[in-house]
Design a protein around this motif. Structure first.
Motif, PDB file in Angstrom:
ATOM      1  N   THR A 290      50.016 -26.742 -22.833  1.00 36.92           N
ATOM      2  CA  THR A 290      49.473 -25.943 -21.741  1.00 36.92           C
ATOM      3  C   THR A 290      50.599 -25.164 -21.076  1.00 36.92           C
ATOM      4  OG1 THR A 290      49.761 -27.714 -20.116  1.00 36.92           O
ATOM      5  CG2 THR A 290      47.692 -27.688 -21.359  1.00 36.92           C
ATOM      6  N   TYR A 291      50.225 -24.301 -20.142  1.00 36.05           N
ATOM      7  CA  TYR A 291      51.233 -23.520 -19.416  1.00 36.05           C
ATOM      8  C   TYR A 291      52.131 -24.406 -18.563  1.00 36.05           C
ATOM      9  CZ  TYR A 291      49.018 -19.110 -20.709  1.00 36.05           C
ATOM     10  OH  TYR A 291      48.528 -18.032 -21.419  1.00 36.05           O
ATOM     11  N   THR A 292      51.677 -25.597 -18.229  1.00 37.98           N
ATOM     12  CA  THR A 292      52.489 -26.520 -17.421  1.00 37.98           C
ATOM     13  C   THR A 292      53.449 -27.331 -18.280  1.00 37.98           C
ATOM     14  OG1 THR A 292      50.753 -28.224 -17.573  1.00 37.98           O
ATOM     15  CG2 THR A 292      50.703 -26.725 -15.662  1.00 37.98           C
ATOM     16  N   GLY A 293      53.379 -27.192 -19.614  1.00 37.60           N
ATOM     17  CA  GLY A 293      54.287 -27.896 -20.498  1.00 37.60           C
ATOM     18  C   GLY A 293      53.752 -29.192 -21.059  1.00 37.60           C
ATOM     19  N   ASP A 294      52.518 -29.572 -20.697  1.00 43.36           N
ATOM     20  CA  ASP A 294      51.920 -30.801 -21.223  1.00 43.36           C
ATOM     21  C   ASP A 294      51.534 -30.603 -22.688  1.00 43.36           C
ATOM     22  OD1 ASP A 294      52.142 -31.978 -18.729  1.00 43.36           O
ATOM     23  OD2 ASP A 294      50.187 -31.210 -18.078  1.00 43.36           O
TER      24      ASP A 294
ATOM     25  N   TYR B 225      53.517 -13.162 -30.164  1.00 44.29           N
ATOM     26  CA  TYR B 225      53.647 -12.923 -28.720  1.00 44.29           C
ATOM     27  C   TYR B 225      52.285 -13.015 -28.030  1.00 44.29           C
ATOM     28  CZ  TYR B 225      54.227 -10.344 -24.363  1.00 44.29           C
ATOM     29  OH  TYR B 225      54.201  -9.962 -23.037  1.00 44.29           O
ATOM     30  N   LYS B 226      51.269 -12.394 -28.616  1.00 42.40           N
ATOM     31  CA  LYS B 226      49.939 -12.408 -27.988  1.00 42.40           C
ATOM     32  C   LYS B 226      49.344 -13.807 -27.964  1.00 42.40           C
ATOM     33  CE  LYS B 226      48.803  -7.600 -29.068  1.00 42.40           C
ATOM     34  NZ  LYS B 226      47.956  -6.666 -29.845  1.00 42.40           N
ATOM     35  N   GLN B 227      49.510 -14.552 -29.069  1.00 40.75           N
ATOM     36  CA  GLN B 227      48.972 -15.904 -29.112  1.00 40.75           C
ATOM     37  C   GLN B 227      49.623 -16.798 -28.058  1.00 40.75           C
ATOM     38  OE1 GLN B 227      46.485 -17.317 -30.903  1.00 40.75           O
ATOM     39  NE2 GLN B 227      45.976 -15.324 -31.784  1.00 40.75           N
ATOM     40  N   ALA B 228      50.926 -16.655 -27.873  1.00 38.34           N
ATOM     41  CA  ALA B 228      51.634 -17.533 -26.942  1.00 38.34           C
ATOM     42  C   ALA B 228      51.440 -17.118 -25.490  1.00 38.34           C
ATOM     43  CB  ALA B 228      53.123 -17.569 -27.290  1.00 38.34           C
ATOM     44  N   PHE B 229      51.658 -15.845 -25.183  1.00 34.15           N
ATOM     45  CA  PHE B 229      51.757 -15.427 -23.792  1.00 34.15           C
ATOM     46  C   PHE B 229      50.505 -14.729 -23.246  1.00 34.15           C
ATOM     47  CE2 PHE B 229      56.124 -15.466 -25.502  1.00 34.15           C
ATOM     48  CZ  PHE B 229      56.643 -16.470 -24.702  1.00 34.15           C
ATOM     49  N   LEU B 230      49.604 -14.317 -24.118  1.00 29.46           N
ATOM     50  CA  LEU B 230      48.348 -13.736 -23.645  1.00 29.46           C
ATOM     51  C   LEU B 230      47.195 -14.724 -23.759  1.00 29.46           C
ATOM     52  CD1 LEU B 230      48.449 -10.067 -25.036  1.00 29.46           C
ATOM     53  CD2 LEU B 230      49.132 -10.908 -22.792  1.00 29.46           C
ATOM     54  N   TYR B 231      47.160 -15.495 -24.870  1.00 26.86           N
ATOM     55  CA  TYR B 231      46.058 -16.422 -25.092  1.00 26.86           C
ATOM     56  C   TYR B 231      46.434 -17.872 -24.818  1.00 26.86           C
ATOM     57  CZ  TYR B 231      44.706 -12.261 -27.754  1.00 26.86           C
ATOM     58  OH  TYR B 231      44.444 -10.968 -28.140  1.00 26.86           O
TER      59      TYR B 231
ATOM     60  N   TYR C 203      49.615 -22.666 -32.053  1.00 22.99           N
ATOM     61  CA  TYR C 203      49.321 -21.734 -33.145  1.00 22.99           C
ATOM     62  C   TYR C 203      50.432 -20.696 -33.268  1.00 22.99           C
ATOM     63  CZ  TYR C 203      46.805 -18.453 -36.115  1.00 22.99           C
ATOM     64  OH  TYR C 203      46.434 -17.622 -37.147  1.00 22.99           O
ATOM     65  N   ALA C 204      51.003 -20.285 -32.142  1.00 20.83           N
ATOM     66  CA  ALA C 204      52.133 -19.349 -32.173  1.00 20.83           C
ATOM     67  C   ALA C 204      53.328 -19.979 -32.894  1.00 20.83           C
ATOM     68  CB  ALA C 204      52.524 -18.944 -30.759  1.00 20.83           C
ATOM     69  N   ALA C 205      53.518 -21.288 -32.735  1.00 21.96           N
ATOM     70  CA  ALA C 205      54.591 -21.992 -33.436  1.00 21.96           C
ATOM     71  C   ALA C 205      54.370 -21.968 -34.942  1.00 21.96           C
ATOM     72  CB  ALA C 205      54.694 -23.426 -32.932  1.00 21.96           C
ATOM     73  N   VAL C 206      53.114 -22.120 -35.366  1.00 18.13           N
ATOM     74  CA  VAL C 206      52.780 -22.045 -36.794  1.00 18.13           C
ATOM     75  C   VAL C 206      53.129 -20.663 -37.345  1.00 18.13           C
ATOM     76  CG1 VAL C 206      50.886 -22.057 -38.457  1.00 18.13           C
ATOM     77  CG2 VAL C 206      50.962 -23.781 -36.654  1.00 18.13           C
TER      78      VAL C 206
END
Length: 311
Positions: free
Chosen positions: A64-68, A273-279, A284-287
């Motif tokens: 999540t955005y909080t790092g969990d 970039y879109k997967q990580a920071f927009l969605y 999935y961005a790591a994949v």
């Protein structure tokens, strides 16, 4: 005491400590090299290898955005099979990597001309190199105006020369938008390759060409059997550097097309970039990042092969 003398005294401390040990000269040199390389190795370990390991772990997790983080197994990898944009972005990435050999081929032709003696040679070299040192954002804005459907310089030129009969909607069609990005990237990078290839050409002894001419070799034969083989390692360097330069396409595509129209110019970098920071799909961005790294390593191996070296 000056700063230079203080620095010199500090740098000699590890040497004196190692020399005080009852070791062979070879062991002392090995330890000394390890001591001076340790700061760089620590930096590589923390900011590169640890980051790669963390990215690999993240590909099996959801964050999540909080790092969990929570473990999701192969769910992120399974998303590849249902993501229609992934295939398109991967194909576009490979297609745009094609700008590297095209740019190198054009640069080689220009470098052969600039390698001759003529007035203003240095001015022409600077002129060709100028696009490479220009900011990518500025280039994107300039070419955006040039590729405008109405009153754009590109369409006007093509209409006047009779190549086309009506204006092309460059950024309204996914194919033409990708062609535009392809052309701009070539224009941007040719000058850089020219500099590298010129250095390679000037390192070829002129005696070889004189001997080939005496043996009756034509210019084409000299190019095929002398110039190209002797430039093999230089071309390999161009390929490796070109791979790094291609990562800068993120700026160009983001400003020029935003990945559109309809993800027509999406590449892996922009999709990551879109997967990580927009969605917020960090897993999935790591994949996608792992796939991008694997693709980069593959191209690097090709470059190493062209240089005639192995890892």
């Amino acid at each position: 005491m000056s700063n230079t003398s203080i620095t010199g005294t500090i740098s000699r401390i590890p040497t004196r400590l190692i020399e005080s040990l009852d070791l062979s000269k070879k062991a002392q040199r090995t330890i000394l090299v390890a001591v001076f390389l340790s700061p760089v190795l620590v930096w590589l370990f923390l900011y590169k290898y640890i980051a790669l390991i963390y990215n690999f772990v993240l590909s099996f997790s959801e964050m999540t955005y909080t790092g969990d983080m929570s473990f999701v197994g192969l769910a992120n990898w399974g998303t590849l099979l249902t993501d229609p944009v992934f295939g398109r972005s991967l194909l576009n990435t490979i297609v745009l990597f094609g700008t590297i050999p095209v740019s190198i081929a054009i640069a080689l032709g220009i470098a052969l001309l600039l390698d001759q003696n003529f007035p203003g040679r240095n001015a022409f070299r600077s002129l060709f190199f100028l696009p490479y040192i220009t900011m990518m954002v500025a280039i994107a804005v300039i070419w955006q105006y040039m590729f405008k459907t109405e009153n754009g310089v590109i369409n006007y030129f093509l209409l006047q020369t009779g190549i086309i009969e009506q204006n092309i909607s460059w950024f309204g069609d996914s194919v033409w938008a990708l062609v535009a990005v392809f052309v701009i990237q070539i224009w941007k990078t040719v000058g850089f390759y020219i500099v590298i290839l010129l250095a390679g050409l000037q390192n070829i002894p002129t005696q070889l060409y004189q001997a080939a001419k005496i043996d009756g070799a034509s210019r084409v034969q000299q190019f095929l059997y002398l110039t190209l083989p002797l430039l093999k390692s230089t071309i390999g360097v161009c390929l490796l550097v070109g791979m790094v330069i291609s990562f800068r396409l993120f700026d160009l595509i983001t400003v020029l097309t935003g990945g559109g129209p309809g993800h027509g110019t999406e590449i892996l970098l922009t999709w990551i970039y879109k997967q990580a920071f927009l969605y917020g799909e960090f897993g999935y961005a790591a994949v996608l990042s792992i796939i991008m790294i694997a693709l980069a390593i593959g191209i690097a191996l090709i470059g190493q092969h062209l240089q005639g070296t192995e890892y």
